[in-house]
Design an enzyme around this catalytic site. Structure first.
Site, PDB file in Angstrom:
ATOM      1  N   GLU A  28       0.302  18.195 -30.922  1.00  0.00           N
ATOM      2  CA  GLU A  28      -0.788  18.964 -31.495  1.00  0.00           C
ATOM      3  C   GLU A  28      -2.087  18.270 -31.101  1.00  0.00           C
ATOM      4  O   GLU A  28      -2.228  17.063 -31.302  1.00  0.00           O
ATOM      5  CB  GLU A  28      -0.675  19.017 -33.033  1.00  0.00           C
ATOM      6  CG  GLU A  28      -1.799  19.863 -33.608  1.00  0.00           C
ATOM      7  CD  GLU A  28      -1.800  19.947 -35.131  1.00  0.00           C
ATOM      8  OE1 GLU A  28      -0.890  19.384 -35.763  1.00  0.00           O
ATOM      9  OE2 GLU A  28      -2.728  20.587 -35.657  1.00  0.00           O
ATOM     10  N   ARG A 263      12.380   8.379 -34.473  1.00  0.00           N
ATOM     11  CA  ARG A 263      11.032   8.117 -34.010  1.00  0.00           C
ATOM     12  C   ARG A 263      10.822   6.618 -33.882  1.00  0.00           C
ATOM     13  O   ARG A 263      11.571   5.823 -34.446  1.00  0.00           O
ATOM     14  CB  ARG A 263      10.004   8.735 -34.952  1.00  0.00           C
ATOM     15  CG  ARG A 263       9.979   8.112 -36.335  1.00  0.00           C
ATOM     16  CD  ARG A 263       9.077   8.883 -37.291  1.00  0.00           C
ATOM     17  NE  ARG A 263       7.681   8.679 -37.012  1.00  0.00           N
ATOM     18  CZ  ARG A 263       6.841   9.659 -36.669  1.00  0.00           C
ATOM     19  NH1 ARG A 263       7.266  10.889 -36.536  1.00  0.00           N
ATOM     20  NH2 ARG A 263       5.576   9.404 -36.447  1.00  0.00           N
ATOM     21  N   LYS A 273      -1.078   9.875 -36.789  1.00  0.00           N
ATOM     22  CA  LYS A 273      -2.371  10.303 -36.245  1.00  0.00           C
ATOM     23  C   LYS A 273      -3.415  10.409 -37.351  1.00  0.00           C
ATOM     24  O   LYS A 273      -4.589  10.144 -37.137  1.00  0.00           O
ATOM     25  CB  LYS A 273      -2.212  11.665 -35.554  1.00  0.00           C
ATOM     26  CG  LYS A 273      -1.778  11.521 -34.102  1.00  0.00           C
ATOM     27  CD  LYS A 273      -1.958  12.816 -33.337  1.00  0.00           C
ATOM     28  CE  LYS A 273      -0.848  13.780 -33.653  1.00  0.00           C
ATOM     29  NZ  LYS A 273      -0.792  14.919 -32.712  1.00  0.00           N
TER      30      LYS A 273
HETATM   31  P1  ATP Z   1       2.085  11.645 -36.101  1.00  0.00           P
HETATM   32  O1  ATP Z   1       3.318  11.816 -36.942  1.00  0.00           O
HETATM   33  O2  ATP Z   1       1.883  10.297 -35.522  1.00  0.00           O
HETATM   34  O3  ATP Z   1       0.856  12.163 -36.747  1.00  0.00           O
HETATM   35  P2  ATP Z   1       2.865  14.006 -34.913  1.00  0.00           P
HETATM   36  O4  ATP Z   1       4.332  14.052 -34.927  1.00  0.00           O
HETATM   37  O5  ATP Z   1       2.153  14.767 -35.938  1.00  0.00           O
HETATM   38  O6  ATP Z   1       2.363  12.517 -34.864  1.00  0.00           O
HETATM   39  P3  ATP Z   1       2.666  15.631 -32.676  1.00  0.00           P
HETATM   40  O7  ATP Z   1       1.480  15.897 -31.843  1.00  0.00           O
HETATM   41  O8  ATP Z   1       3.235  16.723 -33.487  1.00  0.00           O
HETATM   42  O9  ATP Z   1       2.283  14.415 -33.551  1.00  0.00           O
HETATM   43  O10 ATP Z   1       3.809  14.965 -31.819  1.00  0.00           O
HETATM   44  C1  ATP Z   1       4.233  15.446 -30.584  1.00  0.00           C
HETATM   45  C2  ATP Z   1       5.630  14.965 -30.325  1.00  0.00           C
HETATM   46  O11 ATP Z   1       5.683  13.564 -30.353  1.00  0.00           O
HETATM   47  C3  ATP Z   1       6.590  15.456 -31.381  1.00  0.00           C
HETATM   48  O12 ATP Z   1       7.721  15.983 -30.719  1.00  0.00           O
HETATM   49  C4  ATP Z   1       6.948  14.251 -32.143  1.00  0.00           C
HETATM   50  O13 ATP Z   1       8.290  14.307 -32.561  1.00  0.00           O
HETATM   51  C5  ATP Z   1       6.740  13.127 -31.159  1.00  0.00           C
HETATM   52  N1  ATP Z   1       6.409  11.916 -31.849  1.00  0.00           N
HETATM   53  C6  ATP Z   1       5.368  11.710 -32.691  1.00  0.00           C
HETATM   54  N2  ATP Z   1       5.401  10.471 -33.199  1.00  0.00           N
HETATM   55  C7  ATP Z   1       6.481   9.851 -32.654  1.00  0.00           C
HETATM   56  C8  ATP Z   1       7.059   8.556 -32.785  1.00  0.00           C
HETATM   57  N3  ATP Z   1       6.532   7.645 -33.568  1.00  0.00           N
HETATM   58  N4  ATP Z   1       8.166   8.276 -32.081  1.00  0.00           N
HETATM   59  C9  ATP Z   1       8.700   9.207 -31.265  1.00  0.00           C
HETATM   60  N5  ATP Z   1       8.210  10.434 -31.100  1.00  0.00           N
HETATM   61  C10 ATP Z   1       7.115  10.777 -31.786  1.00  0.00           C
END
Ligand code: ATP
Ligand code: MG
Length: 759
Positions: A28, A263, A273
């Site tokens: 996102e 993750r 984020k």
């Molecule tokens: P955050 O949880 O850090 O705010 P998010 O999951 O909201 O991040 P997205 O932009 O939705 O951020 O993430 C894009 C992709 O990255 C998703 O498929 C998510 O599963 C993956 N992702 C996010 N954080 C991690 C992590 N710590 N380890 C592995 N994959 C991740």
């Protein structure tokens, strides 16, 4: 690397379920990518690569509040930087708004969705709990016509935010609460960064994601474990559509499969984020690309390489159970990568001036290798040498603590690549603080210096040094599992504004990495100007946070232990090629034509009288072994004897050649030659006569045997123990024999004979 996702894909290819693999990475655009995303990117793009498939980059942009084109651009930059290409086109969930709307209309038509007008609170109450089933919304029984009408009017902007939502007609008693009539559309009167004011209703994640995947023909939709509960819903939504190549509101092109993995969580690191945005907005850091941030932009600026991050993602692997990874692993990967990538340079962070006495004048710069020999990488740089150098203030101690391997009054240390120096004078200010040291240059290596170095220090020539700024970063949080922004490490940034760097690094561009020896890896920050370089410390040479001392490799070791163990060859001494002026050719000739060692040639080149003398000996006939013997005698013994007092010499090249010849022929030993040289200096004469006078011809075999018998007779106990197997006593007998021979025995011949006689 094999993992459970690869197993699934392999099975799908084998069974013919799929012929190509299509994955996607769906961030996102509401923040910058972080190291956790890097793991997801490596998994998504890595699997597509491994199976010759495709990976789509898709902006999952259905929330107008937080999304921005700045983030889209940053995401593209970071994915490319990490080494992955998504090809054409780049996908946006916002491009599917119309199609998603039509697909929602389909759900309403088939009775699988309805418009609900409960307030948010009421809806929550109706949902029930893990132990109690939910209650159906009173709006669940609205007719299809009414739902279609309301949905159209929601889109047309007739209602206020929160007045209605569209919900799936799921199962209010389902054990998985996600299936209890989740909302899929909400009214939101906010302009979207791409669609502007075109929409005032926005689709929600669980509805958007599975359909976006299906629209794009994604075969394997890989996400993190927190979406495990969403999988039933993912499958439920897709099941409402027929799979068909004919695009219509009632069909999808394929039925992708969602697979979850753990993750990444890192010690000392916050990775949401939302929290990172808070750090930026509250100015706790200097922006998304602050080198302390776990964002890819921050890590890039800190000096991480894409290779090191990919290696880290490989190292931690892909699994299904959540765990906390030690950030030390990430630091290991960057050290490992930069070791082979970052040229070595010397940088003094806290300068202490040293005046060098007796530095060979012809040595105004020297070539030093850019990498340690064991890496077998090319590259040299020139180090200017001058009588004033800087060393690290903490490398001097008076009085020195126990086992001190650095400078202290009287101590001999090696200045890396330059040679050995002895600290002879300490200048202090009125307050007693050390202001300056005076050190004597003893020679390029231990043999010429005639003494051993306690350790090796880095240094820079004072007049040539670059004045630089160095930013020393440490972990942003000082607790292992930070939960709040109050756990920031107050020492995560220390700025050093007057460090001194060797000038070979001048002109380095932003992003270039170097190893500042003993200090760590550093990279040029974009804040640098042509006048002043600014460096970020990427990582130290060893893990300063590790609870136990890791088994460090040679170049990673702490200065103390490295100094204690570093073999002579590890640090290159100056070579004759480093000399300047006409003496260089003469010194080179000593090495190439006469077999003189480089270190000896440099000593000779710095003293015209000695150099003349040695050349005269060569002209007078000293050659082969005699030639190197003469050169060593002159550079070592003679130089030491002459130091200070320097009248005309009572001998010349002819005498030296003769002396060298006597040693080379085995007529006298080296020890005797040194004694003869001493007499030559005192009163001149002929070496052969002096030898005769001293009665110092090397003992022949018969004479040696006699002496050996004396030694053995004098030490019957030792002889018995030697013969009983304690052969280490041989050295003892050799010592006894040499003493009796008063320097006239050839050590090697003596040892052989002794061994023989002892049987
Ligand atoms: P955050 O949880 O850090 O705010 P998010 O999951 O909201 O991040 P997205 O932009 O939705 O951020 O993430 C894009 C992709 O990255 C998703 O498929 C998510 O599963 C993956 N992702 C996010 N954080 C991690 C992590 N710590 N380890 C592995 N994959 C991740
Ligand atoms: Mg998320």
């Amino acid at each position: 690397m094999q993992n459970f996702i690869r197993d699934i894909i392999e099975a799908d290819l084998e069974s013919g379920k799929h012929t190509t693999v299509v994955t996607r990475f769906p961030p996102e655009p509401n923040g910058y990518l972080h190291i956790g995303h890097a793991k997801a990117i490596c998994v998504d793009f890595g699997l597509a690569q491994a199976f010759g498939g495709r990976c789509h980059l898709r902006m999952d942009d259905t929330n107008p509040d937080a999304e921005d084109v700045e983030y889209v651009e940053a995401i593209q930059r970071d994915v490319r930087w990490l080494g992955f290409e998504w090809g054409e086109p780049m996908y946006f969930a916002s491009d599917y708004y119309e199609r998603l709307y039509e697909h929602a209309v389909h759900l309403i038509r088939i009775g699988k969705a309805y418009v609900c007008s409960l307030t948010e609170d009421a809806m929550r109450e109706h949902r029930g709990s893990l132990t109690e089933p939910g209650k159906p919304s009173p709006y669940r029984s609205r007719s299809v016509e009414e739902n279609l009408d309301l949905f159209a009017r929601m889109r047309a902007g007739e209602f206020a935010e929160g007045a209605h939502v569209v919900r799936l007609r799921g199962d209010m008693a389902a054990a998985n609460m996600k299936l209890r009539d989740p909302a899929i559309y909400r009214i939101k009167r906010a302009p979207h960064y791409r669609t502007g004011d075109a929409w005032c209703i926005y689709p929600l994640y669980d509805y958007t994601h599975c359909l976006s995947d299906a629209f794009e023909g994604i075969t394997h939709s890989i996400c993190t474990l927190e979406f495990e509960n969403n999988r039933d819903l993912y499958d439920w939504v897709l099941a409402q559509y027929e799979v068909s190549d004919v695009a219509s509101p009632g069909t999808v092109p394929c039925r992708p499969r969602q697979i979850e993995f753990a993750r990444l969580n890192l010690t000392y690191t916050m990775m949401s984020k939302r929290k990172l945005l808070q750090l930026v907005e509250e100015k706790r850091v200097q922006g998304w690309d602050d080198p302390r941030m776990p964002t890819l932009a921050g890590m890039r600026r800190r000096g991480f390489t894409p290779e090191s991050i990919r290696a880290f993602c490989d190292l931690i692997g892909v699994a299904k159970n959540n765990s906390l990874v030690d950030v030390g692993k990430l630091e290991f990967c960057i050290r490992d990568d930069l070791n082979r990538r970052a040229p070595r340079a010397m940088c003094v962070l806290d300068p202490l001036e040293v005046e060098l006495v007796d530095l060979p004048v012809a040595l105004s710069s020297l070539a030093a290798p850019s990498f340690p020999a064991e890496l077998e990488l090319d590259g040299t740089r020139r180090l200017p040498v001058s009588e004033r150098v800087f060393v690290e203030r903490e490398d001097f101690a008076d009085p020195p603590p126990a086992r001190w391997h650095r400078l202290s009054p009287g101590a001999v240390v090696r200045l890396r690549h330059l040679g050995l120096v002895r600290c002879e004078e300490v200048e202090r200010g009125a307050d007693g603080a050390v202001q300056k040291l005076r050190c004597r240059y003893l020679g390029a290596d231990e043999a010429t210096a005639g003494t051993k170095a306690k350790g090796t220090l880095h240094w820079v020539s004072a007049q040539d040094a670059l004045d630089i700024e160095v930013r020393i970063y440490d972990r942003l949080f000082d607790v292992e599992e930070p939960e709040s922004l109050d756990q920031l490490n107050p020492r995560s940034l220390v700025v050093i504004s007057n460090a001194k760097l060797e000038p070979s690094v001048a002109g380095a561009v932003a992003g270039a990495s170097f190893q500042f020896e003993r200090h760590g890896y550093f990279c040029v920050d974009p804040d640098s100007s042509t006048e002043r370089l600014v460096f970020n410390r990427t990582v130290t040479l060893r893990d300063g946070w590790a609870k136990e001392e890791p088994r460090a490799r040679e170049h990673d070791a702490r200065p103390e232990s490295r100094e204690a163990t570093r073999p002579e060859e590890q640090t290159r001494a100056p070579s004759v090629a480093d000399l300047e002026g006409p003496v260089r050719a003469r010194a080179e000739a000593l090495v190439s034509a006469h077999g003189v060692s480089e270190a000896v040639a440099i000593v000779l080149a710095s003293d015209a009288t000695l150099l003349d003398l040695v050349e005269a000996a060569f002209t007078a006939g000293a050659s082969g072994k005699a030639a190197t013997l003469v050169a060593n005698l002159v550079a070592g013994d003679l130089r030491a004897r002459l130091s200070g007092t320097r009248g005309p010499l009572g001998f010349g090249g002819r005498e030296l050649a003769e002396l060298g010849g006597l040693v080379a022929a085995g007529t006298v030993t080296g020890a005797v030659a040194r004694e003869v040289l001493g007499r030559l200096v005192e009163k001149g004469g002929s070496p052969a006569d002096l030898v005769r006078e001293l009665g110092a011809t090397t003992l022949g075999q018969d004479a040696l045997v006699l002496l050996i018998d004396e030694v053995l007779a004098a030490h019957p106990d030792e002889v018995a123990r030697y013969r009983a197997g304690k052969t280490a006593l041989l050295g003892f007998f050799v010592g006894q024999l040499m003493r009796r021979a008063r320097g006239k025995a050839d050590a090697k011949a003596a040892e052989e004979l002794l061994r023989e006689r002892l049987g």
